[in-house]
Design a protein around this motif. Sequence first.
Motif, PDB file in Angstrom:
ATOM      1  N   ALA A 240     -37.120  24.784 -23.780  1.00 23.32           N
ATOM      2  CA  ALA A 240     -37.257  25.244 -25.162  1.00 23.32           C
ATOM      3  C   ALA A 240     -36.919  24.127 -26.140  1.00 23.32           C
ATOM      4  O   ALA A 240     -37.586  23.965 -27.177  1.00 23.32           O
ATOM      5  CB  ALA A 240     -36.343  26.446 -25.393  1.00 23.32           C
ATOM      6  N   ASP A 241     -35.874  23.338 -25.842  1.00 22.56           N
ATOM      7  CA  ASP A 241     -35.517  22.215 -26.709  1.00 22.56           C
ATOM      8  C   ASP A 241     -36.642  21.189 -26.781  1.00 22.56           C
ATOM      9  O   ASP A 241     -36.967  20.665 -27.857  1.00 22.56           O
ATOM     10  CB  ASP A 241     -34.231  21.538 -26.193  1.00 22.56           C
ATOM     11  N   ALA A 242     -37.238  20.883 -25.638  1.00 22.25           N
ATOM     12  CA  ALA A 242     -38.329  19.906 -25.629  1.00 22.25           C
ATOM     13  C   ALA A 242     -39.507  20.386 -26.462  1.00 22.25           C
ATOM     14  O   ALA A 242     -40.153  19.601 -27.169  1.00 22.25           O
ATOM     15  CB  ALA A 242     -38.774  19.629 -24.197  1.00 22.25           C
ATOM     16  N   ARG A 243     -39.768  21.669 -26.428  1.00 17.70           N
ATOM     17  CA  ARG A 243     -40.903  22.217 -27.174  1.00 17.70           C
ATOM     18  C   ARG A 243     -40.664  22.232 -28.680  1.00 17.70           C
ATOM     19  O   ARG A 243     -41.589  22.478 -29.450  1.00 17.70           O
ATOM     20  CB  ARG A 243     -41.213  23.636 -26.676  1.00 17.70           C
ATOM     21  N   ARG A 244     -39.423  21.974 -29.098  1.00 18.02           N
ATOM     22  CA  ARG A 244     -39.131  21.936 -30.535  1.00 18.02           C
ATOM     23  C   ARG A 244     -39.232  20.522 -31.123  1.00 18.02           C
ATOM     24  O   ARG A 244     -38.907  20.333 -32.294  1.00 18.02           O
ATOM     25  CB  ARG A 244     -37.732  22.502 -30.783  1.00 18.02           C
TER      26      ARG A 244
ATOM     27  N   TYR B  65     -32.545  16.703 -34.340  1.00 19.04           N
ATOM     28  CA  TYR B  65     -32.351  17.321 -33.017  1.00 19.04           C
ATOM     29  C   TYR B  65     -33.535  18.202 -32.661  1.00 19.04           C
ATOM     30  O   TYR B  65     -33.985  18.225 -31.512  1.00 19.04           O
ATOM     31  CB  TYR B  65     -31.061  18.143 -33.035  1.00 19.04           C
ATOM     32  N   ALA B  66     -34.048  18.948 -33.648  1.00 18.58           N
ATOM     33  CA  ALA B  66     -35.186  19.838 -33.410  1.00 18.58           C
ATOM     34  C   ALA B  66     -35.983  19.979 -34.689  1.00 18.58           C
ATOM     35  O   ALA B  66     -35.426  20.294 -35.745  1.00 18.58           O
ATOM     36  CB  ALA B  66     -34.702  21.208 -32.942  1.00 18.58           C
TER      37      ALA B  66
ATOM     38  N   LEU C 134     -35.095  35.519 -29.295  1.00 15.47           N
ATOM     39  CA  LEU C 134     -35.583  36.235 -28.116  1.00 15.47           C
ATOM     40  C   LEU C 134     -37.004  36.745 -28.334  1.00 15.47           C
ATOM     41  O   LEU C 134     -37.866  36.639 -27.445  1.00 15.47           O
ATOM     42  CB  LEU C 134     -34.651  37.398 -27.801  1.00 15.47           C
ATOM     43  N   GLU C 135     -37.263  37.280 -29.517  1.00 11.92           N
ATOM     44  CA  GLU C 135     -38.606  37.779 -29.812  1.00 11.92           C
ATOM     45  C   GLU C 135     -39.624  36.648 -29.818  1.00 11.92           C
ATOM     46  O   GLU C 135     -40.752  36.796 -29.319  1.00 11.92           O
ATOM     47  CB  GLU C 135     -38.598  38.524 -31.141  1.00 11.92           C
ATOM     48  N   ASP C 136     -39.228  35.492 -30.371  1.00 15.18           N
ATOM     49  CA  ASP C 136     -40.127  34.336 -30.361  1.00 15.18           C
ATOM     50  C   ASP C 136     -40.472  33.917 -28.936  1.00 15.18           C
ATOM     51  O   ASP C 136     -41.569  33.424 -28.664  1.00 15.18           O
ATOM     52  CB  ASP C 136     -39.487  33.155 -31.098  1.00 15.18           C
ATOM     53  N   ALA C 137     -39.500  34.105 -28.016  1.00 16.09           N
ATOM     54  CA  ALA C 137     -39.724  33.725 -26.611  1.00 16.09           C
ATOM     55  C   ALA C 137     -40.531  34.764 -25.853  1.00 16.09           C
ATOM     56  O   ALA C 137     -40.946  34.511 -24.713  1.00 16.09           O
ATOM     57  CB  ALA C 137     -38.377  33.510 -25.918  1.00 16.09           C
TER      58      ALA C 137
END
Length: 482
Positions: free
Chosen positions: A69-73, A410-411, A232-235
């Motif tokens: 998830a961090d990489a995708r940001r 960072y993101a 959570l909803e975004d995921a």
Amino acid sequence: MSDSAEDATERTYDVVVIGAGPVGQNVAERARAAGLSVAVAERELVGGECSYWACIPSKALLRPVIAVADARRVDGARDAVTGPINTAGVFARRNRYVADWDDTGQAAWVRGIGADLLRGEARLDGRRRVVVGTSGGGGTVLMARHAVALCTGSDAVVPDVPGIAEARAWTNRTATDSSSVPGRLAVVGGGGVGVEMATAWQGLGSSVTLLVRRALLPRMEPFVGELVAAGLEDAGVDVRVGVSVDALHRPDPAGPLIVVLDDGTRLEVDEILFATGRSPRTDDIGLETVGLTPGSWLDVDETCAVRDVEGQWLYALGDINHHALLTHQGKYQARIAGDAIGARAAGQPLDTAPWGAHAATADQHAVPQIFFTDPEAAAVGLSAEQATQAGHRVRAVDVDFASVVGANLYADGYRGRARMVVDLDREVLLGVTFVGPGVSELLHSATVAVAGEVPISRLWHAVSCFPTISEVWMYLLKAYRG
């Protein structure tokens, strides 16, 4: 020094510890550091719930999910993320961190500090007396000269709803030791276990529905639950707030589970996880032999000695005293209690300890907690509402992480929020909360500020490095000063 008790024998030690999880290990280590002889009894795996079914395996499952998830940001990095997470690799990583549920190494550590380890069911049998039984019917009687420390932990509470037996419901143990991904998973409960396991299993490929009666992470600042729910909803998690489970049906033992909700809706899933609270493991440890009620939480003083037992020889540490059901708090209590036991055994006054008085003060005002969701949630001390209810005159100061350069590096499009709760009469911090990617590593600085009651005027001179997420401290202090 044996790992098992065979024939009925009697041994005498300075300290007897029931439970060899992190809490039991820490009190044993501190007692040994004071020169006391120690016996530790354990019925399951040495290392306890945290090592094999809670903190360690859950974080091992969560870290790959959060890393992706961090990489995708981050622009440029997200293009390198292709395909789903390799679940076999994640489960193998989890297995390494729990040593394939083999406690040989931790058992060796207990022996290495000079304590005796006995395996079997341990029960109180009167004042300073513990009986450790084995499956073969033998047993050992342990007499404690100075102290018995109860470190038995807690169990997951599974509600008694119709159909619970046929549902074969998951608890935290199933959720962390399973090596197959259910196609559809219902998670019941909005506390730490619920939100973390919803995060993990959605990331590993389940279609997750989170069922919450009230709010997510209700003991933290309200905005924390809101941001975690949005993440959570975004995921892809289906977050349903304001519902509870009325009944469960699994007509075919090999088929899907029907979850009937109190709003009349029905949900079809493959598995259901209940993360709806904990109960103390005190129902069968002999509390009745010392005048206490089996199955109860135990009330303790500032050294974690049980109040309702005379003589300050019985200690209750970790989950069972209900101060804070967190591994690090239990270990902290164990260090305090172990030192207090050593001081009492030596006839030393407790208020002359080199590290300060032997009192678990952080249990009252500086408890840190982190939930490794996406975004992460971290807090220490009191929320604004809790501080006000406690009678403090406070001011809450909020900062949106969008204004922090380090956070946006960072993101991209960093989303998060920080709050500090200031005692206006003393100008010290009563609580600090962060929610956002990567904020877990910010929390210890906040814990030092709250536990140390560092004045705001001194915090102004603690310079945050540019450009890091920790610059949020500067923004919080600037907002307070105006």
